[in-house]
Scaffold this active site. Sequence first.
Site, mmCIF file in Angstrom:
data_model
loop_
_atom_site.group_PDB
_atom_site.id
_atom_site.type_symbol
_atom_site.label_atom_id
_atom_site.label_comp_id
_atom_site.label_asym_id
_atom_site.label_seq_id
_atom_site.Cartn_x
_atom_site.Cartn_y
_atom_site.Cartn_z
ATOM 1 N N SER A 46 0.715 -1.337 0.070
ATOM 2 C CA SER A 46 0.035 -0.035 0.032
ATOM 3 C C SER A 46 0.900 1.256 0.175
ATOM 4 C CB SER A 46 -0.927 -0.011 1.401
ATOM 5 O OG SER A 46 -1.978 -0.981 1.105
ATOM 6 N N LYS A 49 -0.066 3.486 -2.596
ATOM 7 C CA LYS A 49 -1.096 4.672 -2.811
ATOM 8 C C LYS A 49 -0.225 6.243 -2.456
ATOM 9 C CE LYS A 49 -4.480 1.684 -1.008
ATOM 10 N NZ LYS A 49 -3.941 0.276 -0.557
ATOM 11 N N SER A 106 -6.164 3.234 4.217
ATOM 12 C CA SER A 106 -5.783 2.800 2.979
ATOM 13 C C SER A 106 -6.612 1.629 2.450
ATOM 14 C CB SER A 106 -4.276 1.616 3.412
ATOM 15 O OG SER A 106 -3.503 1.407 2.391
#
Length: 391
Positions: A46, A49, A106
Amino acid sequence: MLIPLFALILTLPAFGAQYRAALVADMDTGRVLYQENANELNYPASLTKIMTLYLTFDALDHGRLSLDDYLIVSRSAANAEPVKLGLAAGSKIRVEDAIKAVAVYSANDVARVLAENLKGGQEESFADLMTRVAREIGLNNTNFENSSGLPNDDHMSTARDIALLSMAVYKHFPQYWHFFGIKSWTYNGKTYTNGNRLLTSFNGCDGMKTGYTKKSKYSLVATAHRGNAHLMSVVLGAENKDVRANVAAQMLNRGFSMLGTGAQPVAKNTYVPPVQKTIAPQPQPVATTPSAPTTFASAYNTATTQAMPKYTGAAIAKTSGGAGVQFGAFSSESAAQTQVANVKNKLGANAVVEPTGTGLYRVRVYGLTDASAGQLKSQATANGIDSYVFH
């Protein structure tokens, strides 16, 4: 004789075999103070992101989005797993809430919402854009295959590249930096807590982002102020959340100590097994061009001082409407541009050409309300132009 606590932290033997890569650097100068396996390929999970939000901030900065705009949730986004808000297909989420959902919780479904709305409904096209921008700002060993960091054997980065990307966000979009320091966020009556433990346990921590998949294990970018210094630590592939948080704190403490004593930078490499566990071909690093930065110092200058990304392509219009009209898909870009001119001349609408990633070029108008999209479709029919409304 008592051993100072800081010295004890730095000599703990347990963590070295429990993470894959680590780095600490000065965010204001780009000076790397300590790095370990910083150029080894890893799955970023993640931490991906951060780039999704970088491109979102760019859209905000250039007026293609506003924080109060609403984004449409597709069926594909609604089906994203496993960490998600649980948004229903066809529903809407405000841009500011979408940013918080990604930065704090997230949420994979919301990352896909941002990707699809910013790149015409195609997460694959957005991932291509992510990689192109990564190359522009000096991320020489990064390849993105999706907007969230969900497992993909070709979805790769390094501690060095993640640090550069994070610094680029910090330098290019300081007005949005605070999103990475939000400790908790409430949406639709439910409160979500940031997974970055250092926000509440490390004095001066002001961000930034966690990551985890089974393949990547636990990763963290954490930033902190102490005096006039602002440092960033990157930890990839930690065995668990405790190791992730402890090593990040250890890196930051080490960095602040090195600044205080004037110690020379340290670069260390230890053996880590290849990330690939299958017989599939190893993913290839992003190719560097002769003009691409090859050292961290030059890449830092590129990532933080150049103009905003030079990428082109269709993006969502600055409007609260979530519908649009498509005026065909064409096998060549020139034919699509001819249709753009046709739509402009006959309907007065500003359409854009959007590559589909399958060899076709769509002609679309974005950012319409349902009513205005229906009206535009009716006008197109009256003028002999085939079209359909999409959401």
